[in-house]
Structures are given as C-alpha cells and as structure tokens.
Motif scaffolding. Sequence first.
Motif, PDB file in Angstrom:
ATOM      1  N   VAL A  46      -6.134 -36.887 -81.876  1.00 41.64           N
ATOM      2  CA  VAL A  46      -4.741 -36.864 -81.430  1.00 41.64           C
ATOM      3  C   VAL A  46      -4.632 -37.740 -80.190  1.00 41.64           C
ATOM      4  CG1 VAL A  46      -2.874 -35.443 -80.505  1.00 41.64           C
ATOM      5  CG2 VAL A  46      -4.347 -34.547 -82.334  1.00 41.64           C
ATOM      6  N   GLU A  47      -3.781 -38.752 -80.252  1.00 42.29           N
ATOM      7  CA  GLU A  47      -3.570 -39.604 -79.084  1.00 42.29           C
ATOM      8  C   GLU A  47      -2.505 -38.969 -78.199  1.00 42.29           C
ATOM      9  OE1 GLU A  47      -2.463 -44.217 -77.828  1.00 42.29           O
ATOM     10  OE2 GLU A  47      -2.734 -43.685 -79.950  1.00 42.29           O
ATOM     11  N   ALA A  48      -2.907 -38.498 -77.048  1.00 45.80           N
ATOM     12  CA  ALA A  48      -1.984 -37.809 -76.132  1.00 45.80           C
ATOM     13  C   ALA A  48      -2.556 -37.863 -74.724  1.00 45.80           C
ATOM     14  CB  ALA A  48      -1.774 -36.357 -76.564  1.00 45.80           C
ATOM     15  N   ASP A  49      -1.667 -37.967 -73.758  1.00 48.35           N
ATOM     16  CA  ASP A  49      -2.043 -38.055 -72.352  1.00 48.35           C
ATOM     17  C   ASP A  49      -1.779 -36.713 -71.678  1.00 48.35           C
ATOM     18  OD1 ASP A  49      -2.173 -38.658 -69.556  1.00 48.35           O
ATOM     19  OD2 ASP A  49      -1.723 -40.754 -69.979  1.00 48.35           O
ATOM     20  N   LEU A  50      -2.817 -36.128 -71.077  1.00 44.25           N
ATOM     21  CA  LEU A  50      -2.675 -34.822 -70.427  1.00 44.25           C
ATOM     22  C   LEU A  50      -1.606 -34.822 -69.347  1.00 44.25           C
ATOM     23  CD1 LEU A  50      -6.401 -33.704 -69.942  1.00 44.25           C
ATOM     24  CD2 LEU A  50      -4.796 -32.962 -71.725  1.00 44.25           C
ATOM     25  N   ARG A  51      -1.288 -35.971 -68.807  1.00 40.88           N
ATOM     26  CA  ARG A  51      -0.316 -36.041 -67.720  1.00 40.88           C
ATOM     27  C   ARG A  51       1.115 -35.841 -68.184  1.00 40.88           C
ATOM     28  NH1 ARG A  51      -2.015 -41.797 -65.434  1.00 40.88           N
ATOM     29  NH2 ARG A  51      -2.261 -42.091 -67.700  1.00 40.88           N
ATOM     30  N   GLU A  52       1.394 -36.035 -69.476  1.00 39.39           N
ATOM     31  CA  GLU A  52       2.796 -36.001 -69.908  1.00 39.39           C
ATOM     32  C   GLU A  52       3.014 -35.386 -71.285  1.00 39.39           C
ATOM     33  OE1 GLU A  52       3.604 -40.125 -69.550  1.00 39.39           O
ATOM     34  OE2 GLU A  52       2.737 -40.653 -71.501  1.00 39.39           O
ATOM     35  N   ARG A  72      -1.729 -28.906 -65.709  1.00 36.00           N
ATOM     36  CA  ARG A  72      -0.902 -28.853 -66.919  1.00 36.00           C
ATOM     37  C   ARG A  72      -1.692 -28.234 -68.067  1.00 36.00           C
ATOM     38  NH1 ARG A  72       1.196 -32.601 -69.674  1.00 36.00           N
ATOM     39  NH2 ARG A  72       3.325 -31.754 -69.791  1.00 36.00           N
ATOM     40  N   LEU A  73      -2.954 -28.599 -68.171  1.00 36.01           N
ATOM     41  CA  LEU A  73      -3.790 -28.054 -69.237  1.00 36.01           C
ATOM     42  C   LEU A  73      -4.037 -26.560 -69.030  1.00 36.01           C
ATOM     43  CD1 LEU A  73      -5.427 -28.677 -71.772  1.00 36.01           C
ATOM     44  CD2 LEU A  73      -7.299 -29.468 -70.304  1.00 36.01           C
ATOM     45  N   ILE A  74      -4.260 -26.168 -67.795  1.00 38.37           N
ATOM     46  CA  ILE A  74      -4.444 -24.748 -67.490  1.00 38.37           C
ATOM     47  C   ILE A  74      -3.207 -23.951 -67.877  1.00 38.37           C
ATOM     48  CG2 ILE A  74      -4.583 -23.103 -65.567  1.00 38.37           C
ATOM     49  CD1 ILE A  74      -6.538 -25.121 -64.235  1.00 38.37           C
ATOM     50  N   ALA A  75      -2.027 -24.463 -67.527  1.00 36.70           N
ATOM     51  CA  ALA A  75      -0.785 -23.761 -67.861  1.00 36.70           C
ATOM     52  C   ALA A  75      -0.613 -23.636 -69.371  1.00 36.70           C
ATOM     53  CB  ALA A  75       0.399 -24.505 -67.254  1.00 36.70           C
TER      54      ALA A  75
END
Length: 316
Positions: free
Chosen positions: A50-56, A98-101
């Motif tokens: 999955v192409e995805a950026d943890l920042r957004e 963001r990942l923790i949430a």
Amino acid sequence: MLVTGGAGFLGSGLCHALCRLGAEVTALDALLPEGGANRANLAESGVRLVEADLREADLAPHVAGIDVLFNMAAQTSHAGSMADPFTDLAINATAQLRLIAALRAGAPKATVVHASTRQFYGRPHYLPVDEKHPINPPDANGVSKLAGEQYWLMEGRVQGRPVVSLRLTNCYGPRLRVKDARQTFLGIWFRRLLEGEPFEVWGGAQLRDLAYLDDVVAAFLAAAETPACAGRAFNLGGASPVSLTELAEAAIAANGGEGRYVTREFPAERASIDIGSFHADDTSFRSATGWAPAVTLPEGLRRSLDWFRPRLNDYL
C-alpha cells in the motif's frame, strides 16, 4: 500483520521472512525517492503493498484488526536531517503520533516492534555502549528518532500496549540503498566495488559493529514473540567490531579480492556530527530472547555483493 516502511531495506527483508512463515502481510510505504524504498524489494514476496505516507494518509483502514505492527518507517539520513530538520521531525516523530492514534482506535491490543537507532547516544563515553549510556544526540535525526521511540514507549506505559524498541547499529545486506550514501556508507561501497571504481573511507580508525539483514530480521521476530521484551528498549548489535579500514579490506576480499579504496578526512559537514567509534552492548536483548547474530561479517559481505551483482541496475 502490518510493516510500515515495508518497501525499504529492513522492512522488505522482514516482509519476505513473514511471508515464508505463512503470515498475511501488508507493507505500507510512502515510496519517497530520497528514502530506501523500492518496489523491486517486494518482488515475488506475496506481500500486499500500500503506497501511503504516515504524515497524511488515512491510516484507519490499514491498521484495523492487526495483531502485530513492525514499525520500520523512518527518515535515516543524518546529513539530510541537518539540511531539513522539519521533514525529519515530521517523519520520525509527528507521523509516529498519527500511527499511535490510529492503533488506539483500530488495534488497541496489537504488539508493536519499533525500529530505533543507536545514533542518539552520540559520541560514546565508553565502549561497548549499553542501554544505561547517557543520551546525547549529535544531529537532528538522533533527536527525532529519540522522540519517536519515547512516544511509543509512553504508549506502552500508559495504554498497556506491548511495545519493544530495538536500537539498531549499522545494518547491511540485500536490498540496501546502494545508489548513494543516504542510508549507510556501505551502500555506496558496494556500488563502487561492483562498478570497479574506488570507494572512499573517511577516517578509517573508527570502530563499527555491523548487523546482517537476516540477523536483524530474526531479532525483530524474537522481540515480537517474547513477552518479557514488552515495555523495553534494547540495543541490537552485530558482528564483532572492526575498524573502517578493516571493513574496507574485508569488503574487497568478499568481492574476490577485486577493488580499491582511498582514505580521506571527513567532510566538514559530516565531521561535526560523526560519533567516532561505536559498538553496542546487546547483552540485555540476548538474555531476554536467546537471540545472537548467526552471519559472520565476511559471509554477510559476500552474500550482499553476490545478491546485488546481477541486480545492480535495478537499484541505481
């Protein structure tokens, strides 16, 4: 299982190992050009990428119901962190929140094994460096990685989540970024050796311990499977330490004796953040898990060069 940074060097190695064990694995990666990710790293792995950026990105669909998160996503360039500390902080700290949430909402009981670094110890006061060594980050990357690690360990303390952080030394092996030295100096050494060009050794007397990919992957699996590791940060070392000059000679020997290097002083922008000699005391992790590195340095260098030799163009 979810592996963030799963198309990168360590992340993809972990993905391949998990699939061989029969796990259902999703690799999430931003595939940033300045990082170590490469779609070719997951070829024939059976992993869903999955192409995805943890920042957004909306992380909820990717973490829902997972039982284990191997958190390998990071910005690892030391010089890059000094040139752009804001991006470094966003990837290594803010994105971790963001990942923790997302995990709190979608996978409140999932185990987390977090890839950390020995960099934030700074210039060692003594060798080998154990987990009680003072923290003194020499660069922005050390600061951001320390913040990210501490957010995860706090999650374990406050929420009761099983979290383990592994503070990695210099790691190397197949799928390492070799087109430049952004990920590690060994990458550009491998490239130059395979191209028949000389490589540069900066300084030469500094000691390093190096960990081969398969040994690092085995450590992450052991950390996830050992309840006694939860809530702790461990150093993870590798083979016995060698000087950079000795390492250069070993790399040439692993290339069949073909290759040469030149020694030069550290560039000014790197000298100010160099930590000198470093090797880790990972007694605590070995005691907790029974793990120990199985691949010697000569064998690991040979395996690495043999793997890249027919594939080098795919990684340039």
